[in-house]
Design a protein around this motif. Structure first.
Motif, PDB file in Angstrom:
ATOM      1  N   MET A 181      21.372  35.217  41.952  1.00 25.48           N
ATOM      2  CA  MET A 181      22.762  35.392  41.535  1.00 25.48           C
ATOM      3  C   MET A 181      23.622  35.781  42.745  1.00 25.48           C
ATOM      4  O   MET A 181      24.766  35.333  42.884  1.00 25.48           O
ATOM      5  CB  MET A 181      22.873  36.480  40.449  1.00 25.48           C
ATOM      6  N   ALA A 182      23.014  36.605  43.619  1.00 24.59           N
ATOM      7  CA  ALA A 182      23.763  37.043  44.807  1.00 24.59           C
ATOM      8  C   ALA A 182      24.088  35.852  45.706  1.00 24.59           C
ATOM      9  O   ALA A 182      25.199  35.736  46.246  1.00 24.59           O
ATOM     10  CB  ALA A 182      22.971  38.101  45.569  1.00 24.59           C
ATOM     11  N   VAL A 183      23.110  34.956  45.848  1.00 18.40           N
ATOM     12  CA  VAL A 183      23.332  33.762  46.669  1.00 18.40           C
ATOM     13  C   VAL A 183      24.429  32.896  46.048  1.00 18.40           C
ATOM     14  O   VAL A 183      25.351  32.429  46.730  1.00 18.40           O
ATOM     15  CB  VAL A 183      22.016  32.965  46.828  1.00 18.40           C
ATOM     16  N   ALA A 184      24.321  32.702  44.727  1.00 17.09           N
ATOM     17  CA  ALA A 184      25.316  31.871  44.039  1.00 17.09           C
ATOM     18  C   ALA A 184      26.716  32.489  44.148  1.00 17.09           C
ATOM     19  O   ALA A 184      27.714  31.780  44.342  1.00 17.09           O
ATOM     20  CB  ALA A 184      24.919  31.703  42.577  1.00 17.09           C
ATOM     21  N   ALA A 185      26.783  33.810  44.015  1.00 18.98           N
ATOM     22  CA  ALA A 185      28.080  34.490  44.095  1.00 18.98           C
ATOM     23  C   ALA A 185      28.669  34.356  45.497  1.00 18.98           C
ATOM     24  O   ALA A 185      29.872  34.100  45.665  1.00 18.98           O
ATOM     25  CB  ALA A 185      27.906  35.973  43.729  1.00 18.98           C
ATOM     26  N   GLU A 186      27.808  34.514  46.483  1.00 17.17           N
ATOM     27  CA  GLU A 186      28.258  34.441  47.869  1.00 17.17           C
ATOM     28  C   GLU A 186      28.893  33.077  48.172  1.00 17.17           C
ATOM     29  O   GLU A 186      29.882  32.989  48.901  1.00 17.17           O
ATOM     30  CB  GLU A 186      27.090  34.718  48.818  1.00 17.17           C
ATOM     31  N   LYS A 187      28.316  32.035  47.605  1.00 18.84           N
ATOM     32  CA  LYS A 187      28.874  30.684  47.801  1.00 18.84           C
ATOM     33  C   LYS A 187      30.308  30.592  47.319  1.00 18.84           C
ATOM     34  O   LYS A 187      31.087  29.781  47.805  1.00 18.84           O
ATOM     35  CB  LYS A 187      28.023  29.650  47.054  1.00 18.84           C
ATOM     36  N   MET A 188      30.658  31.395  46.319  1.00 14.74           N
ATOM     37  CA  MET A 188      32.006  31.376  45.773  1.00 14.74           C
ATOM     38  C   MET A 188      32.873  32.457  46.424  1.00 14.74           C
ATOM     39  O   MET A 188      33.988  32.712  45.968  1.00 14.74           O
ATOM     40  CB  MET A 188      31.965  31.635  44.261  1.00 14.74           C
ATOM     41  N   GLY A 189      32.323  33.129  47.428  1.00 13.62           N
ATOM     42  CA  GLY A 189      33.105  34.165  48.105  1.00 13.62           C
ATOM     43  C   GLY A 189      33.110  35.501  47.390  1.00 13.62           C
ATOM     44  O   GLY A 189      33.892  36.392  47.735  1.00 13.62           O
ATOM     45  N   ALA A 190      32.238  35.662  46.383  1.00 15.91           N
ATOM     46  CA  ALA A 190      32.167  36.932  45.653  1.00 15.91           C
ATOM     47  C   ALA A 190      30.943  37.722  46.103  1.00 15.91           C
ATOM     48  O   ALA A 190      30.075  37.215  46.795  1.00 15.91           O
ATOM     49  CB  ALA A 190      32.102  36.667  44.154  1.00 15.91           C
ATOM     50  N   VAL A 191      30.899  39.000  45.690  1.00 12.63           N
ATOM     51  CA  VAL A 191      29.780  39.874  46.073  1.00 12.63           C
ATOM     52  C   VAL A 191      29.051  40.326  44.814  1.00 12.63           C
ATOM     53  O   VAL A 191      29.679  40.807  43.867  1.00 12.63           O
ATOM     54  CB  VAL A 191      30.311  41.120  46.803  1.00 12.63           C
ATOM     55  N   PHE A 192      27.746  40.177  44.820  1.00 11.54           N
ATOM     56  CA  PHE A 192      26.937  40.555  43.658  1.00 11.54           C
ATOM     57  C   PHE A 192      26.056  41.741  44.012  1.00 11.54           C
ATOM     58  O   PHE A 192      25.407  41.753  45.055  1.00 11.54           O
ATOM     59  CB  PHE A 192      26.059  39.365  43.247  1.00 11.54           C
ATOM     60  N   MET A 193      26.018  42.744  43.131  1.00 11.89           N
ATOM     61  CA  MET A 193      25.108  43.882  43.308  1.00 11.89           C
ATOM     62  C   MET A 193      24.312  44.084  42.019  1.00 11.89           C
ATOM     63  O   MET A 193      24.830  43.849  40.922  1.00 11.89           O
ATOM     64  CB  MET A 193      25.891  45.163  43.619  1.00 11.89           C
ATOM     65  N   ASP A 194      23.051  44.522  42.160  1.00  8.36           N
ATOM     66  CA  ASP A 194      22.289  44.886  40.957  1.00  8.36           C
ATOM     67  C   ASP A 194      22.326  46.406  40.827  1.00  8.36           C
ATOM     68  O   ASP A 194      22.202  47.123  41.827  1.00  8.36           O
ATOM     69  CB  ASP A 194      20.856  44.352  41.004  1.00  8.36           C
ATOM     70  N   ALA A 195      22.475  46.865  39.606  1.00 10.60           N
ATOM     71  CA  ALA A 195      22.582  48.313  39.375  1.00 10.60           C
ATOM     72  C   ALA A 195      22.001  48.673  38.013  1.00 10.60           C
ATOM     73  O   ALA A 195      22.689  49.175  37.130  1.00 10.60           O
ATOM     74  CB  ALA A 195      24.047  48.742  39.465  1.00 10.60           C
ATOM     75  N   PRO A 196      20.690  48.440  37.843  1.00 11.31           N
ATOM     76  CA  PRO A 196      20.086  48.765  36.553  1.00 11.31           C
ATOM     77  C   PRO A 196      20.137  50.267  36.293  1.00 11.31           C
ATOM     78  O   PRO A 196      20.243  51.057  37.242  1.00 11.31           O
ATOM     79  CB  PRO A 196      18.645  48.290  36.709  1.00 11.31           C
ATOM     80  N   VAL A 197      20.053  50.633  35.031  1.00 15.35           N
ATOM     81  CA  VAL A 197      20.212  52.034  34.662  1.00 15.35           C
ATOM     82  C   VAL A 197      18.919  52.626  34.134  1.00 15.35           C
ATOM     83  O   VAL A 197      18.057  51.927  33.630  1.00 15.35           O
ATOM     84  CB  VAL A 197      21.286  52.217  33.568  1.00 15.35           C
ATOM     85  N   SER A 198      18.804  53.923  34.242  1.00 16.58           N
ATOM     86  CA  SER A 198      17.825  54.676  33.478  1.00 16.58           C
ATOM     87  C   SER A 198      18.609  55.601  32.574  1.00 16.58           C
ATOM     88  O   SER A 198      19.682  56.075  32.935  1.00 16.58           O
ATOM     89  CB  SER A 198      16.917  55.492  34.388  1.00 16.58           C
ATOM     90  N   GLY A 199      18.023  55.873  31.415  1.00 15.30           N
ATOM     91  CA  GLY A 199      18.722  56.651  30.403  1.00 15.30           C
ATOM     92  C   GLY A 199      19.075  55.727  29.264  1.00 15.30           C
ATOM     93  O   GLY A 199      19.368  54.553  29.493  1.00 15.30           O
ATOM     94  N   GLY A 200      19.044  56.258  28.056  1.00 13.95           N
ATOM     95  CA  GLY A 200      19.262  55.427  26.889  1.00 13.95           C
ATOM     96  C   GLY A 200      20.699  55.466  26.406  1.00 13.95           C
ATOM     97  O   GLY A 200      21.623  55.781  27.165  1.00 13.95           O
ATOM     98  N   VAL A 201      20.856  55.195  25.111  1.00 13.57           N
ATOM     99  CA  VAL A 201      22.184  55.126  24.497  1.00 13.57           C
ATOM    100  C   VAL A 201      22.896  56.479  24.610  1.00 13.57           C
ATOM    101  O   VAL A 201      24.100  56.536  24.906  1.00 13.57           O
ATOM    102  CB  VAL A 201      22.061  54.693  23.025  1.00 13.57           C
ATOM    103  N   GLY A 202      22.144  57.555  24.405  1.00 13.02           N
ATOM    104  CA  GLY A 202      22.739  58.891  24.508  1.00 13.02           C
ATOM    105  C   GLY A 202      23.324  59.125  25.890  1.00 13.02           C
ATOM    106  O   GLY A 202      24.484  59.542  26.044  1.00 13.02           O
ATOM    107  N   ALA A 203      22.532  58.822  26.913  1.00 13.00           N
ATOM    108  CA  ALA A 203      22.996  59.006  28.288  1.00 13.00           C
ATOM    109  C   ALA A 203      24.175  58.090  28.588  1.00 13.00           C
ATOM    110  O   ALA A 203      25.102  58.474  29.315  1.00 13.00           O
ATOM    111  CB  ALA A 203      21.848  58.736  29.264  1.00 13.00           C
ATOM    112  N   ALA A 204      24.176  56.898  28.015  1.00  7.98           N
ATOM    113  CA  ALA A 204      25.304  55.979  28.221  1.00  7.98           C
ATOM    114  C   ALA A 204      26.572  56.578  27.623  1.00  7.98           C
ATOM    115  O   ALA A 204      27.648  56.542  28.236  1.00  7.98           O
ATOM    116  CB  ALA A 204      24.990  54.619  27.607  1.00  7.98           C
ATOM    117  N   SER A 205      26.467  57.151  26.420  1.00  3.43           N
ATOM    118  CA  SER A 205      27.634  57.736  25.749  1.00  3.43           C
ATOM    119  C   SER A 205      28.193  58.915  26.533  1.00  3.43           C
ATOM    120  O   SER A 205      29.407  59.105  26.635  1.00  3.43           O
ATOM    121  CB  SER A 205      27.247  58.225  24.349  1.00  3.43           C
TER     122      SER A 205
END
Lengths: 330, 330, 330, 330
Positions: free
Chosen positions: B139-163
């Motif tokens: 995805m990062a490669v594909a984004a770069e081709k369009m001049g955009a920047v892609f970052m991955d940022a997965p989370v830990s913590g469930g619905v409670g932590a999200a709220s």
């Protein structure tokens, strides 16, 4: 504080040397008359410094070992050396045994020159060997028939901890006798934990070491995978340690060279707790699990991994060398 | 502080209700003019509270989801809802995606109505889905081709932590863009950790959860074995936790009912982190290990155990229910 | 021809009934005088039909069992029933034992009323129990001290094979005594294989059953995977069986319902060789492997899988039900 | 007859040399006019002898490879060599591909100079690579869009079998096209098995090799355990092979040196099917199992064992060398 300490920490021998010199003078000046003798059987790498700590604390020691030369150090410190476990039993009413494995324990207690041939009624028998809990139970039954009391008290901590009286003892046996045992064990260790009926000390030790082995292999796999995926090992360890992947092997004894100092992985996996010893303890875990029909899928696989490592040249390396074993050979 | 938090902690809904009421008034009083809009794609159990936290922090949100009804809550709070990821990309130059799995991510970014069809140069794309790190890289490669920047940022913590905006984000991508990402992520989480190049966030999360699964199964086996050997579960946990067997699963999330309070094992394994989700994460670990030819014997067996559990009725129980799975049926 | 036969084949009871009626008359017409008595200890599901086959072949039988009622059937056929193994040893100089596990064997041979208390010099002792080879060796040593000869001769084949005298015996012990043993064993079995020194019979049986368990679980996994990938089970079995995946579990005892007839998988996994029995044999394999420090990664995992199955309701199903265990629950 | 044949059997090269010389004259005397050209892409160790067998059977061959020098042998035999898969597709309406892995297949079919750029309507595309069945399915969909037909037809048998036209093909794809495929495949193989819809050929091969790996490791463990317990290896193999432990690895390809002749274990594990190749196939099995959420505990552990072996110096030894890997080092 931690059950597993490094055996060959370079500081330990020096300190124990100091303690040794100190204790020699102490031993001679203290009055032994006030304390009744303690028997000690099994004067190997662990037993020897343990018995010395009893002497240092003023207990006369009556010692024996299948290899009489093992007793020399103790003899020089004033211990009395005799020829057999039976003879120890004639002369002491508190006896500690520290032996390599179940068959040795069976022989020392129930063999033709064994303790139980001559044991006096009321004698307290403390076995610090790491063996199958069912053998501990058998010994307790045999001892009871002779009017003696048997307790199991396996240790955590290596030769260094034994020298410095920093061992942890996990004790199983009748609760009323625990205080009497504790009096002696505190001379040799920093922590003494009562675990329940006879065999419980062994059970606790086996359980701890099984989980330790699983955590160590798991940490090694995880660190290796992360490194292959491009993560910096120190950063990965930091993330794991602030997260739910945290365990003793990741935060205190990390198996990846360069992540921590003062651990075997920083020293080419020298010292520490050898893969062979871990394989032995996992073999005990396996046996007790099989005998009680308890499924231990990861414990069992951990056992097999250390078994293969022992066959492939890792027998004497610290058990954290599983990281090296799993890594791509260069 | 810990990556894995309980999803259905009874305190969390109340607090989040309070925050919710609070934030509705806050949202109306704050000037949104000063902050440019943020796109948000994927408004499921996790995405929805995350997007709300952006609104609460004063960011106008342009949202979309394959199920338009998922957007209703956000609409009520003042978000703008549009029809497709492409449309989001037309209107926002910072976009966050939170999707169930790799194929969804591929579709949302590169599909016929995907973000990259209309993305503006310089757009910052942050994917918080948990997916294969190699897909993040694509995805990062594909984004770069369009001049955009892609970052991955997965989370830990469930619905409670999200709220409660208490998530932990593990971020991968070019370091220069990290500050820009951090600005948004801190609105939704308590910890933001930079892990390295793109895909590193996924790698860190996968590694942590693999070790977590190994530690949990290992703890369950060990506690079960100890109990069978006659040890008291609370005492055994105490011994492990002061020893080298210690791990997050033994000291913070013990799987044995009666040992700790406030954990799923105290509540019939309701809530928490379901065995299915753990099986999914272990599947990602397995795939990345296979693709990088990394041996993960325990990780692989842990994967298989959760796989079997999912087939045998444990899919929706907390992953600590492996203790129950291994125990003798009554 | 195959070591593992079905225990509850519907043909077997009828045939054994015929044989039974036949033998009752045979027994009465044959002269027993020409054959000296054979002792038989342990008259359970297996021992009982085995002892009957000795009677049918004209051997007077001196029998005993801890449950005297087990001896009734034999009594009716003309056997003499006595009170203890010691008494059997007084009256017979060839004795066969068929007991559930190692502790029973130890007790029957070396207990207070055991065989060795009264055994005559030169007596031939044949143990057909499946036990740890090291216990067989101990019994051999103990027997030799009394001037008797001990051989291990565990069987393959279930109750049906025992009734029809179709068992396979794997025999360990001094070669000079093998002929004497063979004379009796051929009355009860179709194949008698000499395996080497004492304990070898046990070793051979344990090895075979370990590989059998691995092959069965492997076949179950493979068939399940193939079916999930869209292959027809019968076609897949055919392909495997003409290829290098071929094994006894795929070509003779396929675990997938509908692939073969006349096997437990065609009958809801009734009959056959129960998961509990397989778990017991794998436990023996595990113990011998641990004691000899032999790595058995797949054997060990197979053991754990059958252990878990026993805890999850599969104890009494045929061991091929592992296919059902691994499958998605409906 | 067996799917897995030895690659470096010393007889094979001689025979194939003979066949080669023979075929060169044959090729020149046969009229090629009666047969339309066949495209062949991928002229490695396997593809090259396969393409030669097409020539020998009178089919004009249009060939290409990313390494043009690989085509030299074919050129000498009269094949036409072109520059790209697209060019092959312009000139042939039956094309066979034989490539190392999934990414190569994707590139050769769908890349910028790929087959599908120029494929004619009605072209039959046969892929004999061993790849993930889901990639086969994707290729079939892509081919169908262009009006072409894609079938997967992975092979069993090594370079020797390829030279002697003794391969086994496992074929997946629409049944109506099977006859057309069979016409070509029988020129290159001895067995052609129709397995079902597209991807089924891959599925069948992956399943077979997974069970093969499990059987091989299981046999190695069992033989090693038996030997440690004092059994003679040949005798143990004989007992297993007449019993329920029997499998292809025990009776046809025994991993213990000295038990059989003409197998890699008799030749220091040279030749045969390398541990790396087995690890690759187990990786495919693992991936398909993970993607279909199918538990494969033993298959997964087998994968990890071959993975570790590849890291520890066994990469290029025959996969039966797992016996050596598990054995005590001398």
């Amino acid at each position: 504080k931690l059950l597993l300490l490094r055996q060959q920490d370079c500081i330990v021998p020096m300190l124990s040397q100091v303690l040794c010199n100190l204790s020699q003078s102490q031993v001679s000046t203290r009055s032994m008359a006030s304390k009744t003798p303690v028997g000690f059987i099994g004067l190997g790498n662990m037993g020897s410094p343990m018995a010395k700590n009893l002497l240092r604390n003023g207990y006369p020691v009556i010692a024996t070992d299948v290899f009489p030369e093992s007793c020399k150090g103790l003899l020089d410190l004033g211990a009395q050396v005799v020829d057999s476990p039976a003879e120890v039993a004639e002369k002491a009413d508190r006896i500690i045994t520290m032996l390599p494995s179940s068959p040795n324990v069976i022989d020392v207690y129930t063999g033709p020159n064994g303790i139980l041939k001559k044991v006096k009624k009321g004698t307290l028998l403390i076995d610090s060997s790491t063996i199958d809990p069912s053998v501990s139970k058998e010994m307790a039954v045999a001892a009871e028939k002779m009017g003696a009391v048997f307790m199991d008290a396996p240790v955590s901590g290596g030769v260094g901890a034994a020298s410095m009286a920093k061992l942890t003892f996990m004790v199983g046996g009748v609760e009323e006798e625990y205080n009497a045992a504790q009096e002696l064990l505190t001379c040799m260790g920093a922590n003494v934990v009562y675990c329940g009926q006879v065999g419980s000390g062994q059970a606790a030790k086996i359980c701890n070491n099984m989980l330790l082995a699983i955590g160590m292999i798991g940490t090694a796999e995880t660190m290796n995978l992360g490194i292959r995926l491009g993560l910096d090992p120190k950063l990965l360890a930091k993330i794991l340690n602030m997260s739910s992947g945290r365990c003793w092997s990741s935060d205190t004894y990390n198996p990846v060279p360069g992540v921590m100092e003062g651990v075997p992985s920083a020293n080419n996996y020298q010292g520490g707790f050898g893969a062979t010893l871990m394989a032995k303890d996992l073999g005990l875990a396996q046996n007790t699990a099989t005998n009680t029909k308890t499924p231990i899928p990861l414990g069992s696989l951990a056992h097999q991994i250390y078994r293969v490592m022992c066959s492939r040249g890792y027998a004497n390396k610290d058990f954290s060398s599983v990281f090296q074993f799993l890594r791509e050979e260069e």
